[in-house]
Design a protein around this motif. Structure first.
Motif, PDB file in Angstrom:
ATOM      1  N   GLY A  97       0.809  -1.218   0.000  1.00  0.00           N
ATOM      2  CA  GLY A  97       0.000   0.000   0.000  1.00  0.00           C
ATOM      3  C   GLY A  97       0.838   1.262   0.000  1.00  0.00           C
ATOM      4  N   VAL A  98       1.885   1.284   0.819  1.00  0.00           N
ATOM      5  CA  VAL A  98       2.739   2.474   0.880  1.00  0.00           C
ATOM      6  C   VAL A  98       3.493   2.657  -0.432  1.00  0.00           C
ATOM      7  CG1 VAL A  98       4.772   3.479   1.985  1.00  0.00           C
ATOM      8  CG2 VAL A  98       2.938   2.566   3.384  1.00  0.00           C
ATOM      9  N   VAL A  99       4.068   1.578  -0.981  1.00  0.00           N
ATOM     10  CA  VAL A  99       4.828   1.705  -2.236  1.00  0.00           C
ATOM     11  C   VAL A  99       3.920   2.130  -3.370  1.00  0.00           C
ATOM     12  CG1 VAL A  99       6.132   0.421  -3.975  1.00  0.00           C
ATOM     13  CG2 VAL A  99       6.677   0.143  -1.562  1.00  0.00           C
ATOM     14  N   TRP A 100       2.762   1.503  -3.527  1.00  0.00           N
ATOM     15  CA  TRP A 100       1.858   1.862  -4.628  1.00  0.00           C
ATOM     16  C   TRP A 100       1.384   3.307  -4.490  1.00  0.00           C
ATOM     17  CZ3 TRP A 100      -3.250   3.436  -4.732  1.00  0.00           C
ATOM     18  CH2 TRP A 100      -3.787   3.581  -5.994  1.00  0.00           C
ATOM     19  N   SER A 101       0.938   3.671  -3.299  1.00  0.00           N
ATOM     20  CA  SER A 101       0.420   5.024  -3.127  1.00  0.00           C
ATOM     21  C   SER A 101       1.536   6.066  -3.183  1.00  0.00           C
ATOM     22  CB  SER A 101      -0.384   5.147  -1.830  1.00  0.00           C
ATOM     23  OG  SER A 101       0.389   4.794  -0.708  1.00  0.00           O
ATOM     24  N   LEU A 102       2.758   5.691  -2.817  1.00  0.00           N
ATOM     25  CA  LEU A 102       3.884   6.617  -2.922  1.00  0.00           C
ATOM     26  C   LEU A 102       4.193   6.923  -4.386  1.00  0.00           C
ATOM     27  CD1 LEU A 102       5.901   8.236  -1.313  1.00  0.00           C
ATOM     28  CD2 LEU A 102       7.410   6.260  -1.299  1.00  0.00           C
ATOM     29  N   ARG A 103       4.111   5.916  -5.244  1.00  0.00           N
ATOM     30  CA  ARG A 103       4.303   6.151  -6.685  1.00  0.00           C
ATOM     31  C   ARG A 103       3.255   7.139  -7.193  1.00  0.00           C
ATOM     32  NH1 ARG A 103       7.054   2.526 -10.262  1.00  0.00           N
ATOM     33  NH2 ARG A 103       5.512   3.085 -11.832  1.00  0.00           N
ATOM     34  N   VAL A 104       2.018   6.913  -6.816  1.00  0.00           N
ATOM     35  CA  VAL A 104       0.931   7.791  -7.275  1.00  0.00           C
ATOM     36  C   VAL A 104       1.137   9.214  -6.748  1.00  0.00           C
ATOM     37  CG1 VAL A 104      -1.546   8.223  -7.160  1.00  0.00           C
ATOM     38  CG2 VAL A 104      -0.719   5.901  -7.509  1.00  0.00           C
ATOM     39  N   ALA A 105       1.438   9.346  -5.465  1.00  0.00           N
ATOM     40  CA  ALA A 105       1.593  10.677  -4.862  1.00  0.00           C
ATOM     41  C   ALA A 105       2.798  11.414  -5.446  1.00  0.00           C
ATOM     42  CB  ALA A 105       1.726  10.554  -3.346  1.00  0.00           C
ATOM     43  N   LYS A 106       3.926  10.733  -5.594  1.00  0.00           N
ATOM     44  CA  LYS A 106       5.117  11.387  -6.142  1.00  0.00           C
ATOM     45  C   LYS A 106       4.896  11.800  -7.591  1.00  0.00           C
ATOM     46  CE  LYS A 106       9.262   9.990  -5.126  1.00  0.00           C
ATOM     47  NZ  LYS A 106      10.459   9.173  -4.881  1.00  0.00           N
ATOM     48  N   GLY A 107       4.272  10.935  -8.381  1.00  0.00           N
ATOM     49  CA  GLY A 107       3.986  11.281  -9.770  1.00  0.00           C
ATOM     50  C   GLY A 107       3.017  12.446  -9.878  1.00  0.00           C
ATOM     51  N   TRP A 108       1.984  12.432  -9.043  1.00  0.00           N
ATOM     52  CA  TRP A 108       1.006  13.517  -9.051  1.00  0.00           C
ATOM     53  C   TRP A 108       1.665  14.832  -8.676  1.00  0.00           C
ATOM     54  CZ3 TRP A 108      -0.854  16.682  -5.148  1.00  0.00           C
ATOM     55  CH2 TRP A 108      -1.939  17.475  -5.506  1.00  0.00           C
ATOM     56  N   LEU A 109       2.500  14.822  -7.628  1.00  0.00           N
ATOM     57  CA  LEU A 109       3.162  16.052  -7.207  1.00  0.00           C
ATOM     58  C   LEU A 109       4.138  16.565  -8.264  1.00  0.00           C
ATOM     59  CD1 LEU A 109       3.761  15.417  -3.427  1.00  0.00           C
ATOM     60  CD2 LEU A 109       2.314  17.155  -4.452  1.00  0.00           C
ATOM     61  N   MET A 110       4.848  15.659  -8.930  1.00  0.00           N
ATOM     62  CA  MET A 110       5.750  16.105  -9.991  1.00  0.00           C
ATOM     63  C   MET A 110       4.957  16.727 -11.132  1.00  0.00           C
ATOM     64  SD  MET A 110       8.550  14.300 -12.413  1.00  0.00           S
ATOM     65  CE  MET A 110       9.810  14.172 -11.183  1.00  0.00           C
ATOM     66  N   ALA A 111       3.843  16.118 -11.505  1.00  0.00           N
ATOM     67  CA  ALA A 111       3.020  16.661 -12.583  1.00  0.00           C
ATOM     68  C   ALA A 111       2.463  18.030 -12.205  1.00  0.00           C
ATOM     69  CB  ALA A 111       1.878  15.701 -12.918  1.00  0.00           C
ATOM     70  N   ALA A 112       2.047  18.189 -10.949  1.00  0.00           N
ATOM     71  CA  ALA A 112       1.536  19.485 -10.498  1.00  0.00           C
ATOM     72  C   ALA A 112       2.648  20.528 -10.512  1.00  0.00           C
ATOM     73  CB  ALA A 112       0.932  19.362  -9.104  1.00  0.00           C
ATOM     74  N   GLU A 113       3.846  20.135 -10.104  1.00  0.00           N
ATOM     75  CA  GLU A 113       4.975  21.056 -10.123  1.00  0.00           C
ATOM     76  C   GLU A 113       5.316  21.451 -11.566  1.00  0.00           C
ATOM     77  OE1 GLU A 113       9.642  21.073  -8.729  1.00  0.00           O
ATOM     78  OE2 GLU A 113       8.252  19.763  -7.673  1.00  0.00           O
ATOM     79  N   TYR A 114       5.293  20.489 -12.475  1.00  0.00           N
ATOM     80  CA  TYR A 114       5.586  20.786 -13.881  1.00  0.00           C
ATOM     81  C   TYR A 114       4.495  21.689 -14.475  1.00  0.00           C
ATOM     82  CZ  TYR A 114       6.195  20.273 -18.867  1.00  0.00           C
ATOM     83  OH  TYR A 114       6.348  20.529 -20.205  1.00  0.00           O
ATOM     84  N   ARG A 115       3.247  21.319 -14.241  1.00  0.00           N
ATOM     85  CA  ARG A 115       2.121  22.070 -14.811  1.00  0.00           C
ATOM     86  C   ARG A 115       2.104  23.518 -14.343  1.00  0.00           C
ATOM     87  NH1 ARG A 115      -3.932  19.886 -14.799  1.00  0.00           N
ATOM     88  NH2 ARG A 115      -3.228  19.079 -16.779  1.00  0.00           N
ATOM     89  N   ASN A 116       2.437  23.748 -13.067  1.00  0.00           N
ATOM     90  CA  ASN A 116       2.396  25.088 -12.497  1.00  0.00           C
ATOM     91  C   ASN A 116       3.728  25.824 -12.571  1.00  0.00           C
ATOM     92  OD1 ASN A 116      -0.363  24.985 -11.666  1.00  0.00           O
ATOM     93  ND2 ASN A 116       0.288  23.577 -10.070  1.00  0.00           N
ATOM     94  N   ALA A 117       4.726  25.212 -13.199  1.00  0.00           N
ATOM     95  CA  ALA A 117       6.067  25.792 -13.331  1.00  0.00           C
ATOM     96  C   ALA A 117       6.614  26.210 -11.971  1.00  0.00           C
ATOM     97  CB  ALA A 117       6.062  26.963 -14.309  1.00  0.00           C
ATOM     98  N   ALA A 118       6.360  25.402 -10.951  1.00  0.00           N
ATOM     99  CA  ALA A 118       6.814  25.712  -9.599  1.00  0.00           C
ATOM    100  C   ALA A 118       8.288  25.362  -9.469  1.00  0.00           C
ATOM    101  CB  ALA A 118       6.000  24.917  -8.586  1.00  0.00           C
ATOM    102  N   ARG A 119       9.053  26.263  -8.894  1.00  0.00           N
ATOM    103  CA  ARG A 119      10.481  26.049  -8.685  1.00  0.00           C
ATOM    104  C   ARG A 119      10.889  26.665  -7.354  1.00  0.00           C
ATOM    105  NH1 ARG A 119       9.367  23.384 -12.352  1.00  0.00           N
ATOM    106  NH2 ARG A 119      10.280  23.283 -14.410  1.00  0.00           N
ATOM    107  N   GLU A 120      11.688  25.991  -6.581  1.00  0.00           N
ATOM    108  CA  GLU A 120      12.306  26.505  -5.364  1.00  0.00           C
ATOM    109  C   GLU A 120      11.361  27.327  -4.491  1.00  0.00           C
ATOM    110  OE1 GLU A 120      15.372  25.739  -4.314  1.00  0.00           O
ATOM    111  OE2 GLU A 120      15.610  24.460  -6.073  1.00  0.00           O
ATOM    112  N   GLY A 121      10.194  26.812  -4.196  1.00  0.00           N
ATOM    113  CA  GLY A 121       9.279  27.482  -3.298  1.00  0.00           C
ATOM    114  C   GLY A 121       8.517  28.647  -3.890  1.00  0.00           C
ATOM    115  N   ARG A 122       8.521  28.760  -5.209  1.00  0.00           N
ATOM    116  CA  ARG A 122       7.776  29.855  -5.830  1.00  0.00           C
ATOM    117  C   ARG A 122       7.150  29.354  -7.133  1.00  0.00           C
ATOM    118  NH1 ARG A 122      12.922  30.363  -7.107  1.00  0.00           N
ATOM    119  NH2 ARG A 122      13.541  30.864  -9.221  1.00  0.00           N
ATOM    120  N   ILE A 123       6.198  30.083  -7.616  1.00  0.00           N
ATOM    121  CA  ILE A 123       5.566  29.782  -8.890  1.00  0.00           C
ATOM    122  C   ILE A 123       5.959  30.862  -9.867  1.00  0.00           C
ATOM    123  CG2 ILE A 123       3.390  29.487 -10.105  1.00  0.00           C
ATOM    124  CD1 ILE A 123       2.205  28.415  -7.526  1.00  0.00           C
ATOM    125  N   THR A 124       6.537  30.452 -10.982  1.00  0.00           N
ATOM    126  CA  THR A 124       6.931  31.432 -12.008  1.00  0.00           C
ATOM    127  C   THR A 124       5.860  31.484 -13.075  1.00  0.00           C
ATOM    128  OG1 THR A 124       8.194  29.744 -13.158  1.00  0.00           O
ATOM    129  CG2 THR A 124       9.391  31.114 -11.614  1.00  0.00           C
TER     130      THR A 124
END
Length: 125
Positions: A97-124
């Protein structure tokens, strides 16, 4: 199609569930169970430039811990099985459960960071 337009095509949840590149949608996000690849082999996006952090691991461990403890107490009070039944049930369930959900959470967060162009604690913009 610009990078931003392509990012809108790949929903963050799909990135997490399927391990897709947030830019091009190729299944190249993970190199291991929960380890990101260095870059996308299809479009060259550098995954190493993103910082998802340890937040998903901490929250998911607490969430899965609560679920497993509640289930273990319920099983113990309902059936009173020997200790080894608990070990056979809850250790693999917790790990999977932890490994499967960790993959989902990490992938989701990376996609959100990419989509929002978030870098180093700020959104550009």
């Amino acid at each position: 199609m610009s990078d931003h337009d392509r990012a809108a095509v790949v929903p963050p949840l799909q990135v997490g569930l399927k391990g897709l590149c947030p830019r091009c949608g190729a299944a190249t996000l993970f190199a291991g169970a929960v380890r990101f690849s260095d870059h996308c082999r299809a479009c060259g996006l550098r995954f190493a430039d993103f910082n998802v952090g340890d937040g998903p691991a901490a929250f998911l461990t607490l969430i899965w811990g609560t679920i497993v403890v509640a289930a273990a107490i319920t099983v113990e009070l309902s059936f009173s099985p020997p200790w080894w039944v608990h070990a056979l049930l809850w250790i693999p369930l917790t790990a999977a459960g932890v490994v499967w959900s960790l993959r989902v959470a990490k992938g989701w967060l990376m996609a959100a960071e990419y989509r929002n162009a978030a870098r180093e604690g700020r959104i550009t913009p």
